[in-house]
Design a protein around this motif. Structure first.
Motif, mmCIF file in Angstrom:
data_model
loop_
_atom_site.group_PDB
_atom_site.id
_atom_site.type_symbol
_atom_site.label_atom_id
_atom_site.label_comp_id
_atom_site.label_asym_id
_atom_site.label_seq_id
_atom_site.Cartn_x
_atom_site.Cartn_y
_atom_site.Cartn_z
ATOM 1 N N THR A 111 1.088 -1.347 -0.002
ATOM 2 C CA THR A 111 0.432 0.317 -0.240
ATOM 3 C C THR A 111 0.373 1.651 -0.312
ATOM 4 O O THR A 111 0.474 2.198 -0.874
ATOM 5 N N ASP A 112 2.032 1.600 0.793
ATOM 6 C CA ASP A 112 2.884 2.065 1.106
ATOM 7 C C ASP A 112 3.613 2.359 -0.105
ATOM 8 O O ASP A 112 3.915 3.704 -1.118
ATOM 9 N N LEU A 113 4.038 1.333 -0.983
ATOM 10 C CA LEU A 113 4.438 1.490 -1.978
ATOM 11 C C LEU A 113 3.948 1.640 -3.125
ATOM 12 O O LEU A 113 4.238 3.703 -3.616
ATOM 13 N N ALA A 114 2.349 1.603 -3.044
ATOM 14 C CA ALA A 114 1.305 2.250 -4.413
ATOM 15 C C ALA A 114 1.489 3.523 -4.146
ATOM 16 O O ALA A 114 1.582 4.443 -5.316
ATOM 17 N N VAL A 117 4.307 5.707 -5.042
ATOM 18 C CA VAL A 117 5.164 5.763 -6.881
ATOM 19 C C VAL A 117 3.843 6.428 -7.852
ATOM 20 O O VAL A 117 3.699 7.688 -7.935
ATOM 21 N N ASP A 118 2.290 6.516 -6.838
ATOM 22 C CA ASP A 118 1.739 7.547 -7.358
ATOM 23 C C ASP A 118 2.066 9.094 -6.889
ATOM 24 O O ASP A 118 2.009 10.767 -7.975
ATOM 25 N N VAL A 119 2.882 9.205 -5.895
ATOM 26 C CA VAL A 119 3.393 10.573 -5.566
ATOM 27 C C VAL A 119 4.285 11.401 -6.173
ATOM 28 O O VAL A 119 4.719 11.883 -7.082
ATOM 29 N N ASP A 137 4.053 18.007 -3.988
ATOM 30 C CA ASP A 137 4.695 16.905 -4.208
ATOM 31 C C ASP A 137 5.818 16.302 -3.435
ATOM 32 O O ASP A 137 5.882 15.364 -2.694
ATOM 33 N N ILE A 138 7.070 17.322 -3.704
ATOM 34 C CA ILE A 138 7.769 17.172 -2.317
ATOM 35 C C ILE A 138 7.728 17.108 -1.123
ATOM 36 O O ILE A 138 7.553 15.760 -0.342
ATOM 37 N N SER A 139 6.708 17.515 -0.791
ATOM 38 C CA SER A 139 6.264 17.726 0.966
ATOM 39 C C SER A 139 5.799 16.715 0.795
ATOM 40 O O SER A 139 6.098 15.255 1.545
ATOM 41 N N ASP A 140 4.796 15.838 -0.187
ATOM 42 C CA ASP A 140 4.197 14.819 0.422
ATOM 43 C C ASP A 140 4.775 13.130 0.112
ATOM 44 O O ASP A 140 4.929 12.339 0.861
ATOM 45 N N PHE A 141 6.013 13.781 -0.723
ATOM 46 C CA PHE A 141 7.234 12.259 -1.200
ATOM 47 C C PHE A 141 7.662 11.727 0.310
ATOM 48 O O PHE A 141 7.678 11.567 1.024
ATOM 49 N N ALA A 183 15.053 12.617 -10.571
ATOM 50 C CA ALA A 183 14.672 11.057 -9.741
ATOM 51 C C ALA A 183 13.679 10.329 -9.423
ATOM 52 O O ALA A 183 13.678 9.392 -9.042
ATOM 53 N N VAL A 184 13.225 10.938 -10.588
ATOM 54 C CA VAL A 184 11.875 10.286 -10.223
ATOM 55 C C VAL A 184 12.002 8.333 -10.557
ATOM 56 O O VAL A 184 11.782 7.713 -9.936
ATOM 57 N N ASP A 185 12.432 7.986 -12.420
ATOM 58 C CA ASP A 185 11.785 6.764 -12.100
ATOM 59 C C ASP A 185 13.464 6.100 -10.843
ATOM 60 O O ASP A 185 13.385 5.100 -10.557
ATOM 61 N N PRO A 186 14.773 6.793 -11.281
ATOM 62 C CA PRO A 186 15.176 5.832 -9.854
ATOM 63 C C PRO A 186 14.933 5.917 -8.679
ATOM 64 O O PRO A 186 15.307 4.611 -8.174
ATOM 65 N N LEU A 187 14.435 6.391 -8.245
ATOM 66 C CA LEU A 187 13.623 6.405 -7.102
ATOM 67 C C LEU A 187 12.143 5.308 -6.708
ATOM 68 O O LEU A 187 12.287 4.716 -5.962
#
Length: 222
Positions: A111-114, A117-119, A137-141, A183-187
């Motif tokens: 659940t956390d992973l999903a 990934v959305d964020v 988005d950065i804050s949500d991340f 950085a999105v894909d590597p993260l």
């Protein structure tokens, strides 16, 4: 007979000061309360519909966050952000993010992973479109990672850091690092592998890139 227990979970009630704090934070972020604006108790009471006590408690928090300046018997006003403060807050937040990634990625459930990934996908879209929502988005991340990391001290520190960074980001659009999208894909890959060290390495690389970006902008403005 004994009174049966309710099967409905009651959600915790927010304290008035927390409700006031949320409203004032939102007003600062959307420009309703502007940098340098003086805060008047009577006007705040009329606007928020509460007594002075929760307002003063919320203002005390905003002072701690660096969003409000106060000098006894002189003024209480919204702080005026500057570039140096933004650079410093961003540097600290990237360091905190590296720790949060290292500690949280191995603990991610599905659940956390999903959600993560959305964020990250939201972050990619907003950064590609140079949308200020990138800051949210950065804050949500960061907030998601801190929750998963389950470190009380880290959570307490982040609670005050995130509003400060978002406030200071109001200094100028050009200081937002739109290339964060790279950085999105590597993260996401590190998160799927529950690899905290790989994720931390991405954050370190991102921090260096952001630092170079800001130095270039400062030099151009000098």
């Amino acid at each position: 007979m004994p009174v049966p227990k309710s099967t409905v979970e009651n959600s915790p009630r927010k304290l008035l000061r927390d409700v006031v704090l949320e409203k004032m934070l939102a007003a600062i972020q959307d420009g309703t309360l502007q940098a340098g604006e003086r805060l008047n108790d009577d006007e705040l009471v009329q606007w928020l519909g509460v007594s002075r006590t929760p307002i003063r408690e919320a203002i005390a928090k905003l002072v701690d966050y660096g969003l409000v300046e106060m000098e006894a018997n002189r003024y209480t006003r919204i702080a005026t952000p500057n570039a140096k403060q933004y650079d410093e807050a961003l540097q600290v937040s990237l360091g905190i993010a590296e720790l949060a990634v290292r500690w949280s990625f191995p603990k991610l459930d599905e659940t956390d992973l999903a959600q993560l990934v959305d964020v990250l996908e939201n972050l990619r879209v907003h950064a590609e479109n140079e949308d200020r929502a990138t800051n949210d988005d950065i804050s949500d991340f960061l907030e998601l990672l801190v929750r998963v990391a389950d470190n009380e001290l880290l959570a307490t520190f982040t609670t005050s850091l995130v509003p400060r960074v978002k406030f200071l980001a109001l200094t100028a659009d050009e200081f937002i690092f739109w290339d964060v999208k790279h950085a999105v894909d590597p993260l996401a890959a590190a998160a799927r592998g529950r690899d905290g060290e790989a994720g931390a390495a991405v954050m370190r690389s991102l921090a260096r890139a952001v630092d170079d970006h800001l130095k270039t902008l400062r030099a151009a403005r000098a």
